[in-house]
Design a protein around this motif. Structure first.
Motif, PDB file in Angstrom:
ATOM      1  N   PHE A 199      -2.345  -8.379   6.452  1.00 50.32           N
ATOM      2  CA  PHE A 199      -1.688  -9.879   6.837  1.00 50.32           C
ATOM      3  C   PHE A 199      -1.081 -10.771   5.238  1.00 50.32           C
ATOM      4  O   PHE A 199      -1.170 -11.754   5.443  1.00 50.32           O
ATOM      5  CB  PHE A 199      -1.663 -11.245   7.673  1.00 50.32           C
ATOM      6  N   GLU A 200      -2.318  -9.785   4.703  1.00 51.49           N
ATOM      7  CA  GLU A 200      -2.956 -11.360   3.073  1.00 51.49           C
ATOM      8  C   GLU A 200      -2.891 -10.100   1.744  1.00 51.49           C
ATOM      9  O   GLU A 200      -3.602  -9.000   1.703  1.00 51.49           O
ATOM     10  CB  GLU A 200      -3.497 -11.848   3.263  1.00 51.49           C
ATOM     11  N   GLY A 201      -2.468 -10.315   0.915  1.00 47.33           N
ATOM     12  CA  GLY A 201      -3.146  -9.823  -0.580  1.00 47.33           C
ATOM     13  C   GLY A 201      -1.927  -8.208  -0.384  1.00 47.33           C
ATOM     14  O   GLY A 201      -0.853  -8.479   0.017  1.00 47.33           O
ATOM     15  N   ALA A 202      -1.672  -7.717  -1.390  1.00 48.14           N
ATOM     16  CA  ALA A 202      -0.988  -6.627  -2.153  1.00 48.14           C
ATOM     17  C   ALA A 202      -2.067  -5.646  -1.861  1.00 48.14           C
ATOM     18  O   ALA A 202      -3.016  -5.441  -1.373  1.00 48.14           O
ATOM     19  CB  ALA A 202      -1.001  -6.617  -3.274  1.00 48.14           C
ATOM     20  N   GLN A 203      -1.376  -4.737  -0.940  1.00 47.56           N
ATOM     21  CA  GLN A 203      -1.299  -3.222  -0.054  1.00 47.56           C
ATOM     22  C   GLN A 203      -0.974  -2.432  -0.774  1.00 47.56           C
ATOM     23  O   GLN A 203       0.131  -2.135  -1.495  1.00 47.56           O
ATOM     24  CB  GLN A 203      -1.738  -3.351   1.033  1.00 47.56           C
ATOM     25  N   SER A 204      -1.518  -1.087  -0.491  1.00 45.14           N
ATOM     26  CA  SER A 204      -1.003   0.221  -1.161  1.00 45.14           C
ATOM     27  C   SER A 204      -0.762   1.432  -0.487  1.00 45.14           C
ATOM     28  O   SER A 204      -0.996   0.895   1.155  1.00 45.14           O
ATOM     29  CB  SER A 204      -1.673   1.137  -2.291  1.00 45.14           C
ATOM     30  N   SER A 205       0.405   2.195  -0.603  1.00 40.02           N
ATOM     31  CA  SER A 205       0.984   3.805   0.914  1.00 40.02           C
ATOM     32  C   SER A 205       0.360   4.433  -0.106  1.00 40.02           C
ATOM     33  O   SER A 205       0.150   4.817  -1.378  1.00 40.02           O
ATOM     34  CB  SER A 205       1.597   3.014   1.181  1.00 40.02           C
ATOM     35  N   LEU A 206       0.711   5.616   0.772  1.00 44.12           N
ATOM     36  CA  LEU A 206       0.934   6.971   0.077  1.00 44.12           C
ATOM     37  C   LEU A 206       1.707   7.748  -0.699  1.00 44.12           C
ATOM     38  O   LEU A 206       1.699   8.519  -1.553  1.00 44.12           O
ATOM     39  CB  LEU A 206       0.669   7.890   1.583  1.00 44.12           C
ATOM     40  N   PRO A 207       3.158   7.224  -0.161  1.00 42.32           N
ATOM     41  CA  PRO A 207       3.852   7.011  -0.768  1.00 42.32           C
ATOM     42  C   PRO A 207       3.825   6.386  -1.614  1.00 42.32           C
ATOM     43  O   PRO A 207       4.691   6.747  -3.127  1.00 42.32           O
ATOM     44  CB  PRO A 207       5.259   6.588  -0.043  1.00 42.32           C
ATOM     45  N   PHE A 208       4.181   5.477  -2.054  1.00 42.69           N
ATOM     46  CA  PHE A 208       3.913   4.704  -3.266  1.00 42.69           C
ATOM     47  C   PHE A 208       2.571   4.981  -4.477  1.00 42.69           C
ATOM     48  O   PHE A 208       2.497   5.088  -5.722  1.00 42.69           O
ATOM     49  CB  PHE A 208       3.121   3.050  -3.033  1.00 42.69           C
ATOM     50  N   TYR A 209       1.230   5.580  -3.719  1.00 41.23           N
ATOM     51  CA  TYR A 209      -0.091   5.799  -4.460  1.00 41.23           C
ATOM     52  C   TYR A 209       0.952   7.539  -4.943  1.00 41.23           C
ATOM     53  O   TYR A 209       0.608   7.343  -6.590  1.00 41.23           O
ATOM     54  CB  TYR A 209      -0.828   5.915  -3.487  1.00 41.23           C
ATOM     55  N   ILE A 210       1.979   8.285  -4.500  1.00 39.96           N
ATOM     56  CA  ILE A 210       2.310   9.015  -4.855  1.00 39.96           C
ATOM     57  C   ILE A 210       2.936   9.333  -6.139  1.00 39.96           C
ATOM     58  O   ILE A 210       3.346   8.861  -7.505  1.00 39.96           O
ATOM     59  CB  ILE A 210       2.946  10.105  -3.946  1.00 39.96           C
TER      60      ILE A 210
END
Length: 358
Positions: free
Chosen positions: A301-312
């Motif tokens: 709910f706060e701040g940027a995050q990553s994800s597996l597709p974005f990481y690839i």
């Protein structure tokens, strides 16, 4: 003497005529033999004509398989059986042609993804690791994917289930037709459109990028899949079960909760898992709404995050050998994530399925 005359007077059994049900038949392993002969002939033709593409060899083998099956079956059995075998051969050929790309993709991902896939890779992030150097891991992206997909499921699964129940059990008139129409339209909506819609809301209300914003876009993509799959599963429940429950004086809502939903729980769970697999690989909404991050952020709910597709995508964009290895390892983790979800769904469906007695 009279008994012998009676035996001699019996009519002789006529020989089987051509086209009758009594005729020669090919053995069960005939298809395997046809395939082996076709492959051998295709290899010979490829070598004789200096064909370097294995795809050409495979197409020649498929055509020879169909031709050999028809010719041998016609000679041994009859044309009717030959046509049936040709149809069966076409089905097998199409099945193999569909499986080969999938098997090739899976083999490539496993062979290249296992180079750096280990405990360190799964338990560390990319914080402080330059993209062109070795090291780093996928932990921050894995946490982001689990939280974003989990929130999207918590939002879309109940709404999709209740919408499907309304359409099947209560829906009549213009409202039901309108809901069905919009569900059909949303089924084919591009992921970037869902991301832009949530981005517009973010700009209007001055919200900051976060994993929850990405979950809202993923929920929009997931909801129509849940509605459509659940609706089809509810339609498969026999009306006799509903009528029997209502005949006993059970209210309709209780019939739905105690009879209809437990009967269709297996298919509903499978549909939800398919919807999760649909959104687990989405990248565009994450790029727009979550922004990606090299650090571990467990607060969606706060701040940027990553994800597996974005990481690839991020590692592929770097372009170094180490980044390519991390990208393939991330793809393998994503495939394993979806596979584990499907196995869990099958286990839950079998556990919650109605028990049938003798």
């Amino acid at each position: 003497m009279s008994h012998a005359v009676v035996q001699d007077a019996r009519p002789a059994t006529p020989a089987p005529r051509k086209g009758s049900l009594s005729h020669r038949a090919l053995p069960r392993w005939a298809g395997v033999g046809f395939a082996a002969v076709s492959i051998a002939l295709a290899v010979g033709i490829g070598l004789a004509f200096d064909l370097h593409s294995k795809v050409q060899w495979g197409l020649i083998a498929a055509l020879l398989f169909i031709a050999v099956s028809y010719a041998v079956t016609t000679a041994v059995e009859n044309k009717r059986q030959a046509k049936d075998r040709v149809a069966t051969s076409l089905v097998w050929v199409c099945f193999i042609l569909a499986v080969i790309p999938l098997a090739s993709l899976l083999w490539t991902t496993i062979s290249r993804g296992t180079k750096v896939l280990n405990g360190y890779f799964l338990s560390h992030s990319m914080a402080g690791v330059p993209g062109f150097e070795t090291g780093g891991g996928v932990y921050h992206a894995l946490i982001g994917t689990l939280e974003q997909v989990g929130l999207a499921t918590l939002i879309s699964a109940p709404l999709g289930l209740l919408t499907a129940v309304y359409l099947v059990e209560y829906g009549k008139g213009a409202l039901a037709k309108s809901v069905t129409f919009f569900v059909d339209v949303m089924t084919g909506i591009p992921s970037i459109v869902a991301g832009l819609f949530i981005l517009t809301l973010m700009l209007m209300f001055e919200l900051q990028p976060s994993g929850f914003m990405g979950s809202l876009a993923l929920a929009i993509l997931m909801m129509p899949v849940v509605v459509r799959s659940t609706e089809e599963m509810l339609k498969l429940v026999p009306n006799e079960l509903r009528e029997a429950s209502l005949a006993l004086g059970v209210p309709k809502w209780r019939t739905i909760v105690k009879v209809v939903l437990p009967t269709a729980i297996g298919g509903i769970t499978t549909g939800v898992m398919l919807a999760i697999a649909r959104i687990a690989g989405e990248t565009a909404p994450i790029m727009l709404l979550v922004f990606g991050s090299q650090l571990i952020n467990t607060n969606p709910f706060e701040g940027a995050q990553s994800s597996l597709p974005f990481y690839i995508w991020e590692q592929y964009r770097v372009g170094s050998d180490a980044a390519y290895d991390r990208a393939w390892a991330g793809a393998l983790v994503l495939i394993a994530f979806v596979m584990i979800l499907n196995l869990v769904a099958r286990g839950i469906a079998r556990w919650k399925a109605p028990k049938t007695g003798r």
